[in-house]
Design a protein around this motif. Structure first.
Motif, PDB file in Angstrom:
ATOM      1  N   ALA A 117       0.822  -1.226   0.000  1.00 25.96           N
ATOM      2  CA  ALA A 117       0.000   0.000   0.000  1.00 25.96           C
ATOM      3  C   ALA A 117       0.850   1.267   0.000  1.00 25.96           C
ATOM      4  CB  ALA A 117      -0.956  -0.003   1.185  1.00 25.96           C
ATOM      5  N   GLY A 118       1.964   1.261   0.729  1.00 24.62           N
ATOM      6  CA  GLY A 118       2.807   2.450   0.801  1.00 24.62           C
ATOM      7  C   GLY A 118       3.426   2.841  -0.523  1.00 24.62           C
ATOM      8  N   LEU A 119       3.542   1.889  -1.435  1.00 22.23           N
ATOM      9  CA  LEU A 119       4.137   2.186  -2.742  1.00 22.23           C
ATOM     10  C   LEU A 119       3.178   2.950  -3.651  1.00 22.23           C
ATOM     11  CD1 LEU A 119       5.882  -1.235  -3.530  1.00 22.23           C
ATOM     12  CD2 LEU A 119       6.789   0.743  -2.266  1.00 22.23           C
ATOM     13  N   SER A 120       1.886   2.920  -3.322  1.00 17.71           N
ATOM     14  CA  SER A 120       0.888   3.542  -4.198  1.00 17.71           C
ATOM     15  C   SER A 120       1.014   5.059  -4.260  1.00 17.71           C
ATOM     16  CB  SER A 120      -0.524   3.139  -3.781  1.00 17.71           C
ATOM     17  OG  SER A 120      -0.801   3.649  -2.494  1.00 17.71           O
ATOM     18  N   ALA A 121       1.840   5.657  -3.419  1.00 15.71           N
ATOM     19  CA  ALA A 121       2.054   7.105  -3.479  1.00 15.71           C
ATOM     20  C   ALA A 121       2.657   7.540  -4.810  1.00 15.71           C
ATOM     21  CB  ALA A 121       2.951   7.547  -2.324  1.00 15.71           C
ATOM     22  N   ILE A 122       3.227   6.603  -5.545  1.00 13.72           N
ATOM     23  CA  ILE A 122       3.815   6.945  -6.840  1.00 13.72           C
ATOM     24  C   ILE A 122       2.755   7.475  -7.823  1.00 13.72           C
ATOM     25  CG2 ILE A 122       3.657   4.639  -7.877  1.00 13.72           C
ATOM     26  CD1 ILE A 122       6.482   5.196  -9.084  1.00 13.72           C
ATOM     27  N   HIS A 123       1.538   6.981  -7.707  1.00 16.01           N
ATOM     28  CA  HIS A 123       0.492   7.439  -8.625  1.00 16.01           C
ATOM     29  C   HIS A 123       0.182   8.932  -8.450  1.00 16.01           C
ATOM     30  CE1 HIS A 123      -0.114   3.433 -10.169  1.00 16.01           C
ATOM     31  NE2 HIS A 123      -0.626   2.970  -9.043  1.00 16.01           N
ATOM     32  N   PRO A 124      -0.170   9.404  -7.227  1.00 11.89           N
ATOM     33  CA  PRO A 124      -0.446  10.844  -7.103  1.00 11.89           C
ATOM     34  C   PRO A 124       0.790  11.714  -7.310  1.00 11.89           C
ATOM     35  CG  PRO A 124      -0.704   9.743  -4.974  1.00 11.89           C
ATOM     36  CD  PRO A 124      -0.513   8.676  -6.007  1.00 11.89           C
ATOM     37  N   LEU A 125       1.973  11.200  -6.976  1.00 16.44           N
ATOM     38  CA  LEU A 125       3.197  11.974  -7.231  1.00 16.44           C
ATOM     39  C   LEU A 125       3.352  12.248  -8.723  1.00 16.44           C
ATOM     40  CD1 LEU A 125       5.827  10.306  -4.869  1.00 16.44           C
ATOM     41  CD2 LEU A 125       5.079  12.688  -4.800  1.00 16.44           C
ATOM     42  N   THR A 126       3.185  11.214  -9.517  1.00 13.75           N
ATOM     43  CA  THR A 126       3.352  11.406 -10.969  1.00 13.75           C
ATOM     44  C   THR A 126       2.155  12.130 -11.562  1.00 13.75           C
ATOM     45  OG1 THR A 126       2.535   9.158 -11.370  1.00 13.75           O
ATOM     46  CG2 THR A 126       4.937   9.469 -11.271  1.00 13.75           C
ATOM     47  N   ASP A 127       0.975  11.991 -10.968  1.00 11.08           N
ATOM     48  CA  ASP A 127      -0.178  12.783 -11.431  1.00 11.08           C
ATOM     49  C   ASP A 127       0.110  14.269 -11.251  1.00 11.08           C
ATOM     50  OD1 ASP A 127      -1.653  10.542 -12.127  1.00 11.08           O
ATOM     51  OD2 ASP A 127      -2.927  10.587 -10.337  1.00 11.08           O
TER      52      ASP A 127
END
Length: 132
Positions: A117-127
């Motif tokens: 779950a902690g890896l999912s921050a990549i999505h909003p970062l790249t958004d």
């Protein structure tokens, strides 16, 4: 914002600006969020040292030990995919941002969604990067 996901789990987004500008914005975004940047590799510059030409291509390696450590504790070979990596590259004048989705990393290492779950921050970062 254009987002595509390939069959092998690579997410690719379109970002405004040159590769250098997008790489700088990404680094600034990561710094502002307190995310550790382990390396920024200018692959086109590296190619030039070998007398070769490569489209503008920059690899940013980054992460958060609080997010990555549980993943590697559960599956040590996940360390092959961590820290996270984002490739910023020129596609015939269009800057692209590509990375393996956390879901793909979870699948490759047989991990639960809770563990990754902690890896999912990549999505909003790249958004955020692609809207800049």
């Amino acid at each position: 914002m254009t987002t595509e996901t390939s069959p092998d789990g690579v997410v690719t987004k379109t970002a405004p600006g040159s590769v250098a500008e997008v790489a700088t914005r990404f680094r600034e975004l990561l710094d502002a969020k307190g995310v550790t940047v382990f390396a920024v590799i200018d692959q086109a510059a590296a190619a030039q040292t070998a007398g070769l030409t490569l489209r503008d291509t920059v690899l940013v390696i980054f992460g958060n030990p609080a997010a990555g450590t549980p993943v590697m504790a559960a599956a040590p070979l996940a360390g092959l995919d961590l820290p996270l990596k984002v490739l910023i590259w020129d596609d015939a004048g269009v800057t692209r941002v590509s990375y393996y989705s956390p879901e793909t990393i979870a699948y490759h290492h047989n991990l639960t969604p809770t563990t990754t779950a902690g890896l999912s921050a990549i999505h909003p970062l790249t958004d955020a990067l692609t809207r800049a």
